[in-house]
Design a protein around this motif. Structure first.
Motif, PDB file in Angstrom:
ATOM      1  N   UNK A   1      18.079  11.649 -10.215  1.00  0.00           N
ATOM      2  CA  UNK A   1      17.438  10.421  -9.742  1.00  0.00           C
ATOM      3  C   UNK A   1      16.871  10.720  -8.366  1.00  0.00           C
ATOM      4  N   UNK A   2      15.617  10.300  -8.139  1.00  0.00           N
ATOM      5  CA  UNK A   2      14.981  10.516  -6.837  1.00  0.00           C
ATOM      6  C   UNK A   2      14.691   9.186  -6.165  1.00  0.00           C
ATOM      7  N   UNK A   3      14.904   9.152  -4.874  1.00  0.00           N
ATOM      8  CA  UNK A   3      14.503   8.013  -4.055  1.00  0.00           C
ATOM      9  C   UNK A   3      13.536   8.535  -3.008  1.00  0.00           C
ATOM     10  N   UNK A   4      12.327   7.988  -3.029  1.00  0.00           N
ATOM     11  CA  UNK A   4      11.303   8.366  -2.056  1.00  0.00           C
ATOM     12  C   UNK A   4      11.289   7.322  -0.949  1.00  0.00           C
ATOM     13  N   UNK A   5      11.335   7.793   0.287  1.00  0.00           N
ATOM     14  CA  UNK A   5      11.344   6.918   1.461  1.00  0.00           C
ATOM     15  C   UNK A   5      10.074   7.171   2.279  1.00  0.00           C
ATOM     16  N   UNK A   6       9.006   6.389   2.030  1.00  0.00           N
ATOM     17  CA  UNK A   6       7.738   6.625   2.734  1.00  0.00           C
ATOM     18  C   UNK A   6       7.855   6.563   4.251  1.00  0.00           C
ATOM     19  N   UNK A   7       8.656   5.635   4.779  1.00  0.00           N
ATOM     20  CA  UNK A   7       8.766   5.504   6.239  1.00  0.00           C
ATOM     21  C   UNK A   7       9.402   6.733   6.873  1.00  0.00           C
ATOM     22  N   UNK A   8      10.264   7.418   6.133  1.00  0.00           N
ATOM     23  CA  UNK A   8      10.926   8.630   6.630  1.00  0.00           C
ATOM     24  C   UNK A   8      10.253   9.908   6.140  1.00  0.00           C
ATOM     25  N   UNK A   9       9.354   9.744   5.168  1.00  0.00           N
ATOM     26  CA  UNK A   9       8.652  10.876   4.544  1.00  0.00           C
ATOM     27  C   UNK A   9       9.663  11.867   3.949  1.00  0.00           C
ATOM     28  N   UNK A  10      10.669  11.309   3.289  1.00  0.00           N
ATOM     29  CA  UNK A  10      11.702  12.128   2.665  1.00  0.00           C
ATOM     30  C   UNK A  10      11.932  11.681   1.224  1.00  0.00           C
ATOM     31  N   UNK A  11      12.503  12.599   0.449  1.00  0.00           N
ATOM     32  CA  UNK A  11      12.943  12.329  -0.924  1.00  0.00           C
ATOM     33  C   UNK A  11      14.413  12.718  -0.969  1.00  0.00           C
TER      34      UNK A  11
ATOM     35  N   UNK B   1       0.811  -1.217   0.000  1.00  0.00           N
ATOM     36  CA  UNK B   1       0.000   0.000   0.000  1.00  0.00           C
ATOM     37  C   UNK B   1       0.846   1.270   0.000  1.00  0.00           C
ATOM     38  N   UNK B   2       1.803   1.381   0.919  1.00  0.00           N
ATOM     39  CA  UNK B   2       2.613   2.604   1.009  1.00  0.00           C
ATOM     40  C   UNK B   2       3.379   2.848  -0.287  1.00  0.00           C
ATOM     41  N   UNK B   3       3.962   1.810  -0.816  1.00  0.00           N
ATOM     42  CA  UNK B   3       4.725   1.906  -2.062  1.00  0.00           C
ATOM     43  C   UNK B   3       3.836   2.421  -3.192  1.00  0.00           C
ATOM     44  N   UNK B   4       2.700   1.763  -3.384  1.00  0.00           N
ATOM     45  CA  UNK B   4       1.816   2.145  -4.487  1.00  0.00           C
ATOM     46  C   UNK B   4       1.171   3.504  -4.267  1.00  0.00           C
ATOM     47  N   UNK B   5       0.874   3.828  -3.022  1.00  0.00           N
ATOM     48  CA  UNK B   5       0.285   5.128  -2.718  1.00  0.00           C
ATOM     49  C   UNK B   5       1.246   6.256  -3.097  1.00  0.00           C
ATOM     50  N   UNK B   6       2.512   6.125  -2.731  1.00  0.00           N
ATOM     51  CA  UNK B   6       3.505   7.155  -3.054  1.00  0.00           C
ATOM     52  C   UNK B   6       3.726   7.223  -4.561  1.00  0.00           C
ATOM     53  N   UNK B   7       3.829   6.082  -5.196  1.00  0.00           N
ATOM     54  CA  UNK B   7       4.033   6.022  -6.648  1.00  0.00           C
ATOM     55  C   UNK B   7       2.883   6.723  -7.386  1.00  0.00           C
ATOM     56  N   UNK B   8       1.654   6.413  -7.010  1.00  0.00           N
ATOM     57  CA  UNK B   8       0.493   7.029  -7.660  1.00  0.00           C
ATOM     58  C   UNK B   8       0.379   8.511  -7.336  1.00  0.00           C
ATOM     59  N   UNK B   9       0.734   8.879  -6.109  1.00  0.00           N
ATOM     60  CA  UNK B   9       0.723  10.293  -5.719  1.00  0.00           C
ATOM     61  C   UNK B   9       1.717  11.087  -6.557  1.00  0.00           C
TER      62      UNK B   9
END
Length: 174
Positions: free
Chosen positions: A127-137, A33-41
């Motif tokens: 290149x961007x790395x999104x880290x949902x658990x840290x809420x950082x890019x 869920x978190x992965x797909x939510x961030x990707x779609x967002x």
């Protein structure tokens, strides 16, 4: 393993479970869920900010062939429309997307770092790395990296001059 060998072995896989990273076949992590939510967002926010008016598309999970040693599937990719014109079939797009974005949840650090290096070596603007658990890019370019969070803006003024996305909006609801 070369890109041609990888494509022969995995090119018909319906689930895109593997990527080739610098000659090594690596299994992709399962999406949740978190992965797909961030990707779609990310896709929605880039589209709302008008990347199409600037001559770009925002695609989810499109394959890219980087040199002869990597075939990767970034979670989100900003790519010039002209690179997608007259494409047919299921072949990977040659070269890195202008901005690949990886949503990192359970990725092996060495795999992620090799992908970042390969993207940059094959023409990515950033290149961007999104880290949902840290809420950082974390944004990587050829010469630097920077970490963004909260009210910081994800921006690429040289490539996407009118696009500005607040980082907290990317992680809303996650």
């Amino acid at each position: 393993m070369t890109a041609d060998e990888f494509i022969r072995a995995h090119g018909e896989d319906e689930d895109d479970r593997y990527e080739l990273i610098e000659g090594e076949a690596c299994e992709r992590t399962l999406n949740g869920y978190s992965h797909d939510s961030v990707k779609n967002s990310l896709q929605k926010l880039f589209d709302r900010n008008g990347v199409d008016r600037l001559g770009f598309e925002c695609w989810i999970e499109h394959s890219f062939r980087l040199a002869n040693s990597s075939v990767v599937i970034p979670d989100v990719a900003i790519i010039r429309k002209e690179r997608l014109e007259n494409r047919t079939g299921n072949s990977a797009t040659t070269g890195a997307p202008e901005i690949p974005i990886e949503v990192a949840i359970s990725d092996e650090p060495w795999v992620l770092q090799r992908k970042i290096s390969s993207y940059l070596a094959n023409g990515a603007h950033a290149v961007c790395c999104a880290y949902p658990n840290l809420r950082t890019i974390v944004v990587y370019t050829a010469h630097e990296w920077r970490e963004l969070s909260g009210d910081d803006k994800l921006e690429f003024p040289a490539l996407l001059p009118s696009v500005s996305i607040r980082v907290s909006d990317i992680f809303e609801g996650v």
